[in-house]
Design a protein around this motif. Structure first.
Motif, PDB file in Angstrom:
ATOM      1  N   PRO A 104      -0.410   8.775 -37.185  1.00  0.00           N
ATOM      2  CA  PRO A 104      -1.680   9.404 -37.563  1.00  0.00           C
ATOM      3  C   PRO A 104      -1.470  10.572 -38.513  1.00  0.00           C
ATOM      4  O   PRO A 104      -0.447  11.255 -38.461  1.00  0.00           O
ATOM      5  CB  PRO A 104      -2.250   9.874 -36.221  1.00  0.00           C
ATOM      6  CG  PRO A 104      -1.044  10.064 -35.350  1.00  0.00           C
ATOM      7  CD  PRO A 104      -0.075   9.004 -35.766  1.00  0.00           C
ATOM      8  N   LEU A 105      -2.454  10.780 -39.380  1.00  0.00           N
ATOM      9  CA  LEU A 105      -2.435  11.904 -40.313  1.00  0.00           C
ATOM     10  C   LEU A 105      -3.429  12.956 -39.840  1.00  0.00           C
ATOM     11  O   LEU A 105      -4.621  12.675 -39.697  1.00  0.00           O
ATOM     12  CB  LEU A 105      -2.808  11.446 -41.723  1.00  0.00           C
ATOM     13  CG  LEU A 105      -1.803  10.553 -42.450  1.00  0.00           C
ATOM     14  CD1 LEU A 105      -2.415  10.002 -43.720  1.00  0.00           C
ATOM     15  CD2 LEU A 105      -0.539  11.323 -42.769  1.00  0.00           C
ATOM     16  N   ALA A 123      11.660  15.863 -49.719  1.00  0.00           N
ATOM     17  CA  ALA A 123      10.351  15.214 -49.628  1.00  0.00           C
ATOM     18  C   ALA A 123      10.260  14.263 -48.439  1.00  0.00           C
ATOM     19  O   ALA A 123       9.240  14.204 -47.755  1.00  0.00           O
ATOM     20  CB  ALA A 123      10.048  14.476 -50.933  1.00  0.00           C
ATOM     21  N   ARG A 124      11.335  13.502 -48.174  1.00  0.00           N
ATOM     22  CA  ARG A 124      11.307  12.571 -47.034  1.00  0.00           C
ATOM     23  C   ARG A 124      11.114  13.308 -45.722  1.00  0.00           C
ATOM     24  O   ARG A 124      10.269  12.948 -44.896  1.00  0.00           O
ATOM     25  CB  ARG A 124      12.609  11.769 -46.954  1.00  0.00           C
ATOM     26  CG  ARG A 124      12.805  10.722 -48.008  1.00  0.00           C
ATOM     27  CD  ARG A 124      13.973   9.814 -47.657  1.00  0.00           C
ATOM     28  NE  ARG A 124      15.178  10.551 -47.272  1.00  0.00           N
ATOM     29  CZ  ARG A 124      16.308   9.976 -46.885  1.00  0.00           C
ATOM     30  NH1 ARG A 124      16.384   8.659 -46.810  1.00  0.00           N
ATOM     31  NH2 ARG A 124      17.360  10.689 -46.562  1.00  0.00           N
ATOM     32  N   ASP A 125      11.919  14.349 -45.513  1.00  0.00           N
ATOM     33  CA  ASP A 125      11.850  15.069 -44.247  1.00  0.00           C
ATOM     34  C   ASP A 125      10.556  15.850 -44.116  1.00  0.00           C
ATOM     35  O   ASP A 125       9.985  15.954 -43.024  1.00  0.00           O
ATOM     36  CB  ASP A 125      13.049  16.003 -44.113  1.00  0.00           C
ATOM     37  CG  ASP A 125      14.353  15.249 -43.888  1.00  0.00           C
ATOM     38  OD1 ASP A 125      14.291  14.042 -43.593  1.00  0.00           O
ATOM     39  OD2 ASP A 125      15.424  15.863 -44.009  1.00  0.00           O
ATOM     40  N   ALA A 130       5.261  16.491 -41.644  1.00  0.00           N
ATOM     41  CA  ALA A 130       3.819  16.571 -41.862  1.00  0.00           C
ATOM     42  C   ALA A 130       3.085  15.556 -40.985  1.00  0.00           C
ATOM     43  O   ALA A 130       1.979  15.829 -40.495  1.00  0.00           O
ATOM     44  CB  ALA A 130       3.488  16.344 -43.337  1.00  0.00           C
ATOM     45  N   LEU A 131       3.682  14.371 -40.776  1.00  0.00           N
ATOM     46  CA  LEU A 131       3.052  13.387 -39.902  1.00  0.00           C
ATOM     47  C   LEU A 131       3.212  13.740 -38.427  1.00  0.00           C
ATOM     48  O   LEU A 131       2.451  13.263 -37.590  1.00  0.00           O
ATOM     49  CB  LEU A 131       3.613  11.989 -40.170  1.00  0.00           C
ATOM     50  CG  LEU A 131       2.796  11.153 -41.170  1.00  0.00           C
ATOM     51  CD1 LEU A 131       2.878  11.714 -42.570  1.00  0.00           C
ATOM     52  CD2 LEU A 131       3.230   9.692 -41.138  1.00  0.00           C
ATOM     53  N   ALA A 132       4.217  14.566 -38.110  1.00  0.00           N
ATOM     54  CA  ALA A 132       4.372  15.034 -36.732  1.00  0.00           C
ATOM     55  C   ALA A 132       3.448  16.206 -36.430  1.00  0.00           C
ATOM     56  O   ALA A 132       3.296  16.590 -35.270  1.00  0.00           O
ATOM     57  CB  ALA A 132       5.828  15.439 -36.481  1.00  0.00           C
ATOM     58  N   THR A 152       7.703  12.487 -29.221  1.00  0.00           N
ATOM     59  CA  THR A 152       6.647  11.493 -29.037  1.00  0.00           C
ATOM     60  C   THR A 152       5.580  11.590 -30.113  1.00  0.00           C
ATOM     61  O   THR A 152       4.793  10.653 -30.293  1.00  0.00           O
ATOM     62  CB  THR A 152       5.982  11.634 -27.657  1.00  0.00           C
ATOM     63  OG1 THR A 152       5.316  12.908 -27.567  1.00  0.00           O
ATOM     64  CG2 THR A 152       7.020  11.538 -26.542  1.00  0.00           C
ATOM     65  N   ARG A 153       5.518  12.706 -30.832  1.00  0.00           N
ATOM     66  CA  ARG A 153       4.504  12.880 -31.867  1.00  0.00           C
ATOM     67  C   ARG A 153       5.020  12.528 -33.255  1.00  0.00           C
ATOM     68  O   ARG A 153       4.265  12.571 -34.233  1.00  0.00           O
ATOM     69  CB  ARG A 153       4.001  14.328 -31.859  1.00  0.00           C
ATOM     70  CG  ARG A 153       3.180  14.631 -30.638  1.00  0.00           C
ATOM     71  CD  ARG A 153       2.719  16.063 -30.500  1.00  0.00           C
ATOM     72  NE  ARG A 153       2.684  16.852 -31.694  1.00  0.00           N
ATOM     73  CZ  ARG A 153       2.158  18.093 -31.742  1.00  0.00           C
ATOM     74  NH1 ARG A 153       1.601  18.600 -30.655  1.00  0.00           N
ATOM     75  NH2 ARG A 153       2.175  18.774 -32.842  1.00  0.00           N
TER      76      ARG A 153
END
Length: 372
Positions: A104-105, A123-125, A130-132, A152-153
């Motif tokens: 989820p965003l 950028a990858r990390d 950002a998604l966590a 878990t997030r």
């Protein structure tokens, strides 16, 4: 507030977006103070007329804003990257490859992305973090900082090969001092000195010489009741009955992980950041190595040294999920601070092989581990 915590005089979004900038500053202020970032990155909310190196161009889908393959090729040629985002997650495309994440965003994910980029994440990390992120994390006063540490997030990496049906054999949560040695004689030497976890990392050898080195190292491990891992050469390790194998990220798709698991051989995987950590955890390895913690001359590493602050966050993230080994530039002077992060094990190379008195070096390192 230091310069790294304010964006007032910096172009972090293009076109300028005051509300996003304000949200980014709130988040950034709760992530801790990190060294200044000199990379000229900016998050482009619409494709710029003149893309430049460091731009992250955000699209809502594969053809949003007319972003056809010709557009993308032009952006990538200029050194920019592309982020496609939708309700399922986000995908990052750079000149090195495409990295897809499912999860989820949050509403503030772009502000969080800017904040993690400012903390020095690539950028990858930064996209993983950002998604966590969850809206309001920066307002949780009960936490020392708002850095995501709840596994878990975190998002899931798309497109990975299936993990072996049989889990890899377990390692002890604490492997202690982990000596990475260049030859069988060195393996035997440190085992004689009492080291109980050793990795044989042979860089150049003929097939015959390699097989002999591995066989001698495994036999020495059996005599000492020690754990001997073999770097890279998983087929030979299985044939020799090694305790474990250590692989790099580049080996995940080429090695027969199922064969390693069925043979009862433990698997350690190298990681150099959050994205690679998620890739490694997908395969349920026996342990994960994180580095390089400090600058190292023993191996070429594409990523910058991670440092103790990042190591401490990785320890909190994977706590209880998998044993963690810190590696890279660790010596007698640095080992106490490394262990103070809570990491279960620390790998050393030149701290032993480059010492004037290897026996004294091993004794000093083992004392530190024993007194942690």
């Amino acid at each position: 507030m230091t310069r790294t915590l304010a964006f007032a005089d910096r172009e972090i979004f293009w076109p300028p977006a005051d509300e996003l900038t304000e949200a980014a500053e709130r988040i950034r202020a709760r992530l801790g103070d990190w060294p200044p970032v000199d990379e000229p990155w900016r998050i482009c909310l619409t494709p710029p007329d003149a893309p430049r190196a460091g731009d992250l161009i955000v699209a809502a889908g594969e053809r949003e804003h007319g972003a056809d393959s010709a557009d993308r090729a032009k952006w990538l040629a200029a050194g920019a990257s592309v982020i496609d985002a939708d309700e399922h997650g986000a995908r990052l495309t750079t000149d090195k490859g495409r990295y897809a994440l499912t999860g989820p965003l949050a509403e503030d994910w772009l502000a969080a992305l800017a904040s993690f980029l400012d903390c020095g994440s690539d950028a990858r990390d930064a996209l993983v973090l950002a998604l966590a992120w969850r809206d309001g994390d920066e307002a949780d006063a009960a936490r020392e900082d708002a850095w995501p540490v709840d596994l878990t997030r975190f998002p899931r990496v798309e497109g990975l090969p299936a993990a072996p049906a049989q889990p890899f054999a377990r390692c002890p949560d604490r492997l202690g001092l982990y000596a990475v040695m260049p030859s069988a004689p060195w393996v035997e030497r440190v085992l004689d000195l009492g080291v109980s976890t050793v990795q044989l990392r042979v860089k150049d050898a003929s097939p015959e010489a390699l097989a002999a080195e591995i066989a001698e190292s495994v036999a020495a491990g059996r005599r000492h009741g020690a754990r001997v891992f073999i770097n890279d050469h998983w087929r030979e390790a299985i044939d020799a009955g090694a305790y474990g194998v250590h692989l790099g990220q580049e080996d995940i798709e080429t090695a027969d992980l199922a064969a390693i698991a069925v043979a009862g051989v433990r698997l350690g995987l190298s990681t150099h950041g959050y994205y690679e950590m998620l890739c490694a955890l997908h395969f349920r390895p026996s342990y994960v190595a994180f580095g390089a913690v400090f600058p190292t001359a023993t191996k070429t590493v594409a990523t910058a040294p991670q440092g103790l602050a990042r190591l401490a966050r990785y320890v909190r993230l994977v706590d209880g999920a998998v044993p963690l080994v810190a590696i890279g530039g660790i010596d007698v002077a640095k080992l106490p601070a490394v262990l103070a992060t809570g990491v279960g094990s620390a790998a050393v190379v030149s701290a032993i092989t480059g010492a004037d008195d290897p026996a004294a070096a091993v004794a000093a390192l083992e004392r530190i581990v024993a007194n942690r």
